[in-house]
Design an enzyme around this catalytic site. Sequence first.
Site, PDB file in Angstrom:
ATOM      1  N   HIS A 109       0.795  -1.227   0.000  1.00  0.00           N
ATOM      2  CA  HIS A 109       0.000   0.000   0.000  1.00  0.00           C
ATOM      3  C   HIS A 109       0.830   1.281   0.000  1.00  0.00           C
ATOM      4  CE1 HIS A 109       1.031   0.259   4.231  1.00  0.00           C
ATOM      5  NE2 HIS A 109       0.706   1.523   4.154  1.00  0.00           N
TER       6      HIS A 109
HETATM    7  C1  UD1 Z   1      -1.776   6.081   5.313  1.00  0.00           C
HETATM    8  C2  UD1 Z   1      -0.488   6.647   5.902  1.00  0.00           C
HETATM    9  C3  UD1 Z   1       0.576   5.558   5.953  1.00  0.00           C
HETATM   10  C4  UD1 Z   1       0.069   4.325   6.659  1.00  0.00           C
HETATM   11  C5  UD1 Z   1      -1.230   3.884   6.004  1.00  0.00           C
HETATM   12  C6  UD1 Z   1      -1.818   2.660   6.676  1.00  0.00           C
HETATM   13  C7  UD1 Z   1      -0.091   9.028   5.482  1.00  0.00           C
HETATM   14  C8  UD1 Z   1       0.700  10.000   4.701  1.00  0.00           C
HETATM   15  N1  UD1 Z   1       0.046   7.731   5.105  1.00  0.00           N
HETATM   16  O1  UD1 Z   1      -1.554   5.762   3.954  1.00  0.00           O
HETATM   17  O2  UD1 Z   1       1.698   6.055   6.653  1.00  0.00           O
HETATM   18  O3  UD1 Z   1       1.025   3.280   6.545  1.00  0.00           O
HETATM   19  O4  UD1 Z   1      -2.164   4.968   6.072  1.00  0.00           O
HETATM   20  O5  UD1 Z   1      -2.832   2.119   5.899  1.00  0.00           O
HETATM   21  O6  UD1 Z   1      -0.804   9.402   6.385  1.00  0.00           O
HETATM   22  N2  UD1 Z   1      -9.167   5.022   1.462  1.00  0.00           N
HETATM   23  C9  UD1 Z   1     -10.377   4.369   1.354  1.00  0.00           C
HETATM   24  N3  UD1 Z   1     -10.910   3.835   2.486  1.00  0.00           N
HETATM   25  C10 UD1 Z   1     -10.305   3.924   3.688  1.00  0.00           C
HETATM   26  C11 UD1 Z   1      -9.058   4.565   3.767  1.00  0.00           C
HETATM   27  C12 UD1 Z   1      -8.503   5.105   2.643  1.00  0.00           C
HETATM   28  O7  UD1 Z   1     -10.963   4.282   0.288  1.00  0.00           O
HETATM   29  O8  UD1 Z   1     -10.874   3.444   4.685  1.00  0.00           O
HETATM   30  C13 UD1 Z   1      -8.595   5.667   0.274  1.00  0.00           C
HETATM   31  C14 UD1 Z   1      -8.449   7.175   0.499  1.00  0.00           C
HETATM   32  O9  UD1 Z   1      -9.614   7.863   0.221  1.00  0.00           O
HETATM   33  C15 UD1 Z   1      -7.320   7.498  -0.437  1.00  0.00           C
HETATM   34  C16 UD1 Z   1      -6.462   6.246  -0.402  1.00  0.00           C
HETATM   35  O10 UD1 Z   1      -7.293   5.189   0.073  1.00  0.00           O
HETATM   36  O11 UD1 Z   1      -7.783   7.716  -1.757  1.00  0.00           O
HETATM   37  C17 UD1 Z   1      -5.245   6.387   0.455  1.00  0.00           C
HETATM   38  O12 UD1 Z   1      -5.585   6.744   1.784  1.00  0.00           O
HETATM   39  P1  UD1 Z   1      -4.591   7.688   2.644  1.00  0.00           P
HETATM   40  O13 UD1 Z   1      -5.064   7.756   4.004  1.00  0.00           O
HETATM   41  O14 UD1 Z   1      -4.368   8.940   1.888  1.00  0.00           O
HETATM   42  O15 UD1 Z   1      -3.201   6.955   2.580  1.00  0.00           O
HETATM   43  P2  UD1 Z   1      -2.769   5.466   2.949  1.00  0.00           P
HETATM   44  O16 UD1 Z   1      -2.192   4.861   1.736  1.00  0.00           O
HETATM   45  O17 UD1 Z   1      -3.841   4.694   3.627  1.00  0.00           O
END
Ligand code: UD1
Length: 351
Positions: free
Chosen positions: A202
Amino acid sequence: MKIVTILGARPQFIKAGTVSREIAKYDEIEEVIVHTGQHYDANMSDVFFYEMHIPKPNYFLDINGLGHGAMTGQMLEKIEEVLLKEKPDWVMVYGDTNSTLAGSLAASKLHIKIAHIEAGLRSFNMKMPEEINRILVDRISTILFCPTDTAIENLTNEGYDDLDIKVVKSGDVMQDGAMFYKDLSVKPNCEIAENYILCTIHRAENTDDEQRLREIFEALNEIAKEKQIILPLHPRTKKIIADLGIDVAALTIIEPIGYLEMVWLITNCDMVMTDSGGLQKEAFFFEKPCITLRDETEWVELVDNGFNVLVGANKEKIISTYMNQQFNSDFNIDLYGMGQASKMIVEQLIK
Ligand code: UD1
């Protein structure tokens, strides 16, 4: 004493699960939980609160799906409002996410003391959003709870011995969690072969780089010809592989799962392949070899001791490391404390 705990992303729920259980033992501490909303899907968030018995958040800020600036900015604004209202003695933040940065920044401007759990870690890769977050959060915190000796050394090298910031080696709260939950694991509801590899992907450095992501999946597809690969798929990765049309038919792709199911999959697998920080350690806690799909790691002691091999996103290296199977299998070494980290953290805050 009042503590406001800032949570937002999946690994933070897991860490808070063990620390909140410890806090609840003390009548003199009131914990107020703020969930930023960074992770919001039921299987990325609710399931952890439910199965780990984390108290329901007092505030849910519902900030998600935004770029780094907008996400962090909106969190900063909303968390500040909460802190002005709650007037806590401490703000507690975990790890290195945008929620961690926003929470500590809001607190520091209001001169509220900050406890940073999982402090002092460095990958020395300034392109990672997590590395930027870690460095900033450590510098504005009041007390830093470090999981490892390396974390302490990193802070010493950055001159922290001369700063008015207390540095404590607490051990790793994830070790506490692994020990507490290991007998409570739950078998996930999917096809599971007798021998399989548990995989997660991820990190932005892999998902947001097409070449890296394609090489990783080519390697996984090759390895899957001889051994099942179970991949609970993070929403970020799911979206990107769909957009790029990457073939994953050979892999057992499942939805994100809860912690207890994850513990089951780790306990019973032959090997872990991951770009997650937490899972690298969990592989060690449950005595499994780990191949890390990154160029560097914060958990260098796992690599130095031969439990973990860093392979980057190089297809040939991933496959050859898997084939060679040269890992240290003597796990009888204390790298992360003996499951007393949460206790030490809460005792220190009371002091
Ligand atoms: C984030 C953290 C990372 C951590 C990871 C654990 C930052 C910069 N990164 O990355 O350090 O290792 O979480 O998972 O804070 N999304 C969904 N559903 C959810 C959660 C996220 O659809 O429940 C989507 C978001 O809308 C976004 C993407 O997934 O489009 C990424 O989510 P984001 O929180 O930005 O970053 P992570 O990759 O999860």
